[in-house]
Each structure stands twice: as structure tokens, then as C-alpha cells.
Design a protein around this motif. Sequence first.
Motif, PDB file in Angstrom:
ATOM      1  N   MET A 641       0.857  -1.231  -0.020  1.00 25.32           N
ATOM      2  CA  MET A 641      -0.056   0.122   0.152  1.00 25.32           C
ATOM      3  C   MET A 641       0.827   1.149  -0.039  1.00 25.32           C
ATOM      4  SD  MET A 641      -1.522  -0.123   3.712  1.00 25.32           S
ATOM      5  CE  MET A 641      -2.504   1.330   3.833  1.00 25.32           C
ATOM      6  N   LEU A 642       2.251   1.121   0.653  1.00 22.48           N
ATOM      7  CA  LEU A 642       2.955   2.375   0.544  1.00 22.48           C
ATOM      8  C   LEU A 642       3.379   2.656  -0.746  1.00 22.48           C
ATOM      9  CD1 LEU A 642       5.142   1.899   3.791  1.00 22.48           C
ATOM     10  CD2 LEU A 642       3.152   3.131   3.447  1.00 22.48           C
ATOM     11  N   ASP A 647      -3.374  -0.661  -4.395  1.00 25.74           N
ATOM     12  CA  ASP A 647      -3.796  -1.395  -3.120  1.00 25.74           C
ATOM     13  C   ASP A 647      -4.112  -0.426  -2.023  1.00 25.74           C
ATOM     14  OD1 ASP A 647      -3.125  -3.858  -4.270  1.00 25.74           O
ATOM     15  OD2 ASP A 647      -0.893  -3.969  -3.433  1.00 25.74           O
ATOM     16  N   LEU A 648      -3.399   0.710  -2.090  1.00 23.57           N
ATOM     17  CA  LEU A 648      -4.057   1.749  -1.226  1.00 23.57           C
ATOM     18  C   LEU A 648      -5.527   2.046  -1.332  1.00 23.57           C
ATOM     19  CD1 LEU A 648      -3.591   3.777   1.176  1.00 23.57           C
ATOM     20  CD2 LEU A 648      -2.442   5.441  -0.516  1.00 23.57           C
ATOM     21  N   ALA A 649      -5.830   2.259  -2.629  1.00 18.81           N
ATOM     22  CA  ALA A 649      -7.295   2.849  -2.827  1.00 18.81           C
ATOM     23  C   ALA A 649      -8.239   1.705  -2.525  1.00 18.81           C
ATOM     24  CB  ALA A 649      -7.378   3.140  -4.408  1.00 18.81           C
ATOM     25  N   LEU A 650      -7.792   0.326  -2.798  1.00 23.01           N
ATOM     26  CA  LEU A 650      -8.515  -0.527  -2.327  1.00 23.01           C
ATOM     27  C   LEU A 650      -8.764  -1.020  -1.154  1.00 23.01           C
ATOM     28  CD1 LEU A 650     -10.166  -3.007  -3.298  1.00 23.01           C
ATOM     29  CD2 LEU A 650      -8.149  -4.399  -3.455  1.00 23.01           C
ATOM     30  N   THR A 651      -7.623  -0.543  -0.040  1.00 24.61           N
ATOM     31  CA  THR A 651      -7.930  -0.723   1.286  1.00 24.61           C
ATOM     32  C   THR A 651      -8.512   0.332   1.818  1.00 24.61           C
ATOM     33  OG1 THR A 651      -5.605  -1.775   1.163  1.00 24.61           O
ATOM     34  CG2 THR A 651      -6.526  -0.816   3.333  1.00 24.61           C
ATOM     35  N   GLU A 673       6.146   1.403   9.819  1.00 31.61           N
ATOM     36  CA  GLU A 673       5.346   2.535  10.478  1.00 31.61           C
ATOM     37  C   GLU A 673       4.518   3.339   9.747  1.00 31.61           C
ATOM     38  OE1 GLU A 673       6.368   6.279  13.440  1.00 31.61           O
ATOM     39  OE2 GLU A 673       8.238   5.155  12.386  1.00 31.61           O
ATOM     40  N   GLY A 674       5.004   3.426   8.441  1.00 34.84           N
ATOM     41  CA  GLY A 674       4.231   3.763   7.402  1.00 34.84           C
ATOM     42  C   GLY A 674       3.049   3.179   7.317  1.00 34.84           C
ATOM     43  N   GLN A 675       2.968   2.085   7.223  1.00 32.57           N
ATOM     44  CA  GLN A 675       1.518   1.312   6.928  1.00 32.57           C
ATOM     45  C   GLN A 675       0.567   1.685   8.202  1.00 32.57           C
ATOM     46  OE1 GLN A 675       3.090  -2.527   6.908  1.00 32.57           O
ATOM     47  NE2 GLN A 675       3.835  -2.544   4.687  1.00 32.57           N
TER      48      GLN A 675
END
Length: 706
Positions: A641-642, A647-651, A673-675
Motif C-alpha cells: 500500500m505504500l 492497493d491503497l485505494a482498495l484498502t 510504521e508508514g503502514q
Amino acid sequence: MKKLRFGLQARFVLAVAVMLAVVLALLLLLLHRQKVMQQEVAELGRDAMHGMVEQSLRRHGQATVAQLSDALTNPLYYFDLDMVGRIVRSAQKEPDVSYVLVYDPEGRIIHDGSDEIAVYGQAMTDPLAYEAIAAREQHIQWSPQIVDVSGPILVGNQRLGGVRVGYSIASVRSYENQAVSAARKRLDELNARHLFWVLLLLLALVGTCVAIIGYVQRTLVRPIRQLANAAHAIEVGDYNSERMVSERQDEVGELVRAFSSMSDSIARHDRDVRRMAYTDSLTGLTNRLAFRESLDHRLMMLRGAGRQLALLFADIDDFKRVNDTLGHEAGDEVLQQFANRIRDAVEAMGGDDALLARFGGDEFVILIQDGDVRAAATRLSERLVAELGRPIAVQDRQVFLGTSIGITLFPEDASGATALMKNGDIAMYQAKVAGKNCYRFYSRAMDQAVERRVRLEQELRGAWERGELSLVYQPVFRLSDSRIVGAEALLRWQHPEMGMVAPSVFIDVAEQSGLIEAIGPRVLRAACAAAARWSIGSDPLDQLFVSVNVSPRQLRSGDLPEMVAECLRETGLAASRLHLELTETAVISDEAHASALLATLHRSGVKVWLDDFGTGFSGLSHLRRVPVDGVKIDRSFIADMLRDPDDLALTTAIIAMAHSLGITVVAEGVEKEGQFNILRERGCDLAQGYWLGYPVTAAEFAQLVT
């Protein structure tokens, strides 16, 4: 003077006249009885309709109150009056509903479906209110104008209040009268139609009798005798006897012509049966029986000739998911498209003597005999992997499957058909183990791999009793305050000789061998016992939960709710502190069965989470039909997702849509940590992963939370 003779025709005429007289008398009696029965049916219909309407109203009311009790549990628990109002107003839209009231344990009204809730906090004082408040389960009361159905709203054994639904008896009686009137009218119409058909049949009977009398003198003996002779010839298998010819355009003529062509029809049927016995009905390819006969014949011809032969075993990857999610009709369409692609590839690259067969299910077998069979098998396998890896359009959607191919050679690998097919199957299985959508040549080492798997299964039997299997607990954190709220129980196997066996290896063996049905209940009992010893605060929101994975086999067995209830009773763990995790594909494979089981667990207070959410064929629409409390976003989406906007949009979409349904969202595999920060910004509820905490023993976890 010639003596009159009472011959066959006269006897026949007299018999027909007597028959007609009897039929007429019976008809008159039948019409009289029909009139009487019509009156009786009308009265009985009214009584039955009255009973059916009351019973239907009772069942409908009980079902509606049960659904409202389940739907109102969470909103009432968190005192979400907006959600309570939406649920009440939705119920009030149903036909015949006069009122819907939600009240607290003391009988004070919490919501009546109105926007202002003018009666909020007022005690219910109507004549039916006392019994509704005092009832500990669903209760039905009847008055001249209203049917009142009430039921408690519970969380575990705690009563949050109740819900009452009132149905208007006047409108129900109106429906009942309309239905009785319609039924009476329908009976009159049926009576008229019945009378018409009875008269028509009587006229047809009279006409038939007259026709029979007119043709009774015609000669029937000769054609009947000819038919008897023809039947005898067919009986002894003589289909080449002289054909019978008849110009008569009646049943006898048709029967004569049918007997004349029967030998040809039977011969054609025999040929068709043989063709069907050797052909796959779905794809039109050669079937297992015909392929085995051809393989035996070719091996017999090749022995001692110094020539080679190659067998390719192709199995569709993840085909079961198509049947489970799209249905068997879609699965048949996929098989047909796969068969066409394989046929085209074999015709282009397999050579003139190549043979393609479907062995059943999703398995295809190809025989190659021309030239350098190893090189030809390699080229054909590469072509098949590429062609079958392309998407297939089924029911207006694209399906990505792929194929795993195992290759074995004669006489290098084996000299007999049985051994060759066994080796091809082993090689195909190794292609699946290697990651699917690829091909592998058989080697002696593959036999050793199969032996290792068999040994692993044998060693796994009794591993729990020997103390080799144990549980570790990975902490689950609440993102809003970074606080531990529970743990996921994970099974580990420390073998005395093989060392630590990866869960992905032995869990798969346990699932396929059925050992998971014995291991699963023990894991559940041990996890509940450990969680019961964890110190918890007085605030219900701070009580630590334990989540336990449930295998598809355990879900299909049907006794999961009873097993869970027994474990909770033995360990003393509160039902709200147990979370069961099921994979998305296990639930949607039999959605109706899973929904019934999960509803039972949900009512008992146990939470249900969908694990690996987003990796299957289903979507969030399934969550509307399956009672789940949370979803765990698969770690594959969290890992990328980073750097992957998709993947970020789907999450983000999963979190938003799940929250719109009142479902908790858990992220697994948080290792950076970013996640963690992004998930907290997006409103994700819970998270677990190595960045937050590694799996630890029960004692170590207890120290973490003290």
C-alpha cells in the motif's frame, strides 16, 4: 328362412350401448356430487384461509421481531438512535404494520420510528404492554384490532430492552375476505370448465364408439400376424428380414412401418451407444476409457521399437472456485473454452498422432508420439501455459485461472500405462506445488516428495498428544490508542527431527487429510482456556479477546456452534471474547449453509471475522447476506500500500464500505510504521503484524497485558 345370428358385431354394439348408459349415469352422479362438494369446499376454504392467515401472520411477526432483535442489538448497545430509527422506519414500511416500538428493560420507549420521538422515555401503558415487557422471549398477544408481537434484545445474557411490532387485524381480515371471494369465483370457473370438458369427452367417447363399430369388420388378423412375425425376428436378432410395407394411414400402418425400420434403428442406436461410451459428453473429446485403450495399444506397438511417447497431464488451477462462486453452469462453460484452447494448441503443435482426452472434472491428458517427444512436450506445455493463462469471459466477467501440467515419458519413466499415468499425476501435483500455471517433467525425486508428504501426514497424527503442537499468540492492537485489545492464536509444530515445520505446510496436509477435524477443536479449547486466564478490566471495551482460525472442513461439518458452546462452557470464557476467523472462500462456497451457522454463533455472542478478505471472487455484497462482525484485509494489500496506489485505494475502499455496514476492519501484516500511520488515518479499527508485536506464548502474552 335364414336364422339370425347374434354375432360379434351385434355383441360389440350391445356392449358399447351398455357402456354408454353406465357412463351417462356415472356422469350425472358425478355432476351432482360436484355441486355438493363445491359448497363444502367453499366453507372449508374459508375456515382454512382464516387459520392460514393467522398462522402466516404469527410466523411473519415472529420472523420480523427476530430479525429486528438481531439488527437492533449493536445500535441499541451503542445507543445509536439514528441507526435504531432507520431500522424501525424500514420495518414500519411493511404491509399491515401499525406500529414498531423499541423500549428499554423497564418498558420506557426508546424509539417509535418518528423523527422527533415525541414519546421518548415514556412508559408503555397500553393493555398489551405489561406482558410484552415481562416476557423473556418472543411473545404474541391478540386483541380485536391488533396482533402484538414482542421480543427481547439481548447481548449474550444481558437484556438491552425489547421491540414490539403491531399488525392490523382489520386489513388482514380484508385480505382474507378477498381471498375467499376470489377462491369461490375460481371454483365457479373451474366448475364450468370441468362441465364443458366432461361433455366434450362424452361426445368424443360416443364418436369413438361409433367409429369402432363402423370399422370392426375390417380385417386385422393378417397385419397383426405379420407384426408378430416381425417381432419374433427382432427378438432373435435378425434385423435383415424382409421389410414390411403398408399403405394404411392409421396406427396399424404406422406400427407396420415402425417394425420395418426397427432393425436399422437398433443398429444405429448400437453405434451411438459405442460412440457415447468413448466420448466426453461436455467437451466432445475422447474420454478416459477410450484414451486408456488407445494408450495400451500404442505402448504395445512401441515396445522394442526404440521410439518414445510423452503424456501431458493438464489440470486447471483453482477451478473449484469457479463452481463455488459462479455455479456449475459457468464451470461447464469454462471447461468447454479450455477444451477448445487445448484442442487448438494440440492440433497446431502436437503432431498427427497426438491424442487429447478429458479424464473428468478439470483434468485433461495429451499423448504425443511424433519426433523428439521431450522437445515437443516442452513447446506444447509452454504454449498451453500461455494460452490457458489468458482470461476467460464467463457470465460477463473475466476469470483468470491458468493450468498446471505434469509430463512423463515412455520408456524413460515407466513402461506401463498405469505407471505412466501415475507419474504424470505426480508431476502435475509438483507443478501446483511450484506455484501453479507452469509445467514440470516427472523425476524420481518427485516420488520422494510424495513419500515425504505421506510421512508428514503420519507424523502429524498424534502430534498434539506428544506435545509437539503448541499455540502462540500475536497481539492485536487498536489503532486509535495503540492499545492491545486481543490476540490471534496461531498453531506451531516443533518436530523432534524435522524441527519447526512451517504452518503453510502442515496446515495444508491437515486440511487435505481430514486431521484438521481432530486438531481444530483442541486448538479452540486451548485458546479459550488461555484467554480465560488473561486479566481483564471492568470496562467491557477493554476485555481482551482471542481469535481462532476455523478451517473450511470444520465449517462444512455443521457442528461448529455446538463445539464452540461446549468450549466456552468448559473454559468459562465469555462468548464476546471469542472471535472466529474463516476464510472468505470457505464462506461463499456454500453461502446458505455458512449463513445459518454464523447466525447461530452471532446470536450466542461469538464474533465472526472473514480472514484474507479481498483475495476471493466475492465482494462486500456478500457481507449483506452473511452475518459477520469483522473483516481482515489480506496482508498482500497491506504490504504494497505504500508504493502501489491501487492497493491503497482498495484498502481505503474496504475500510469505508465495511464501516458503512457496521463491520470492524482489521489489517494484518503491518510491518512498517508508514503502514500503521496510513491505516490509522484511513480509520482502520485494529491491526496486527511484526512491527506491532511478534507471536508469543500464552504466558508471555499475559505479561504484556498485565
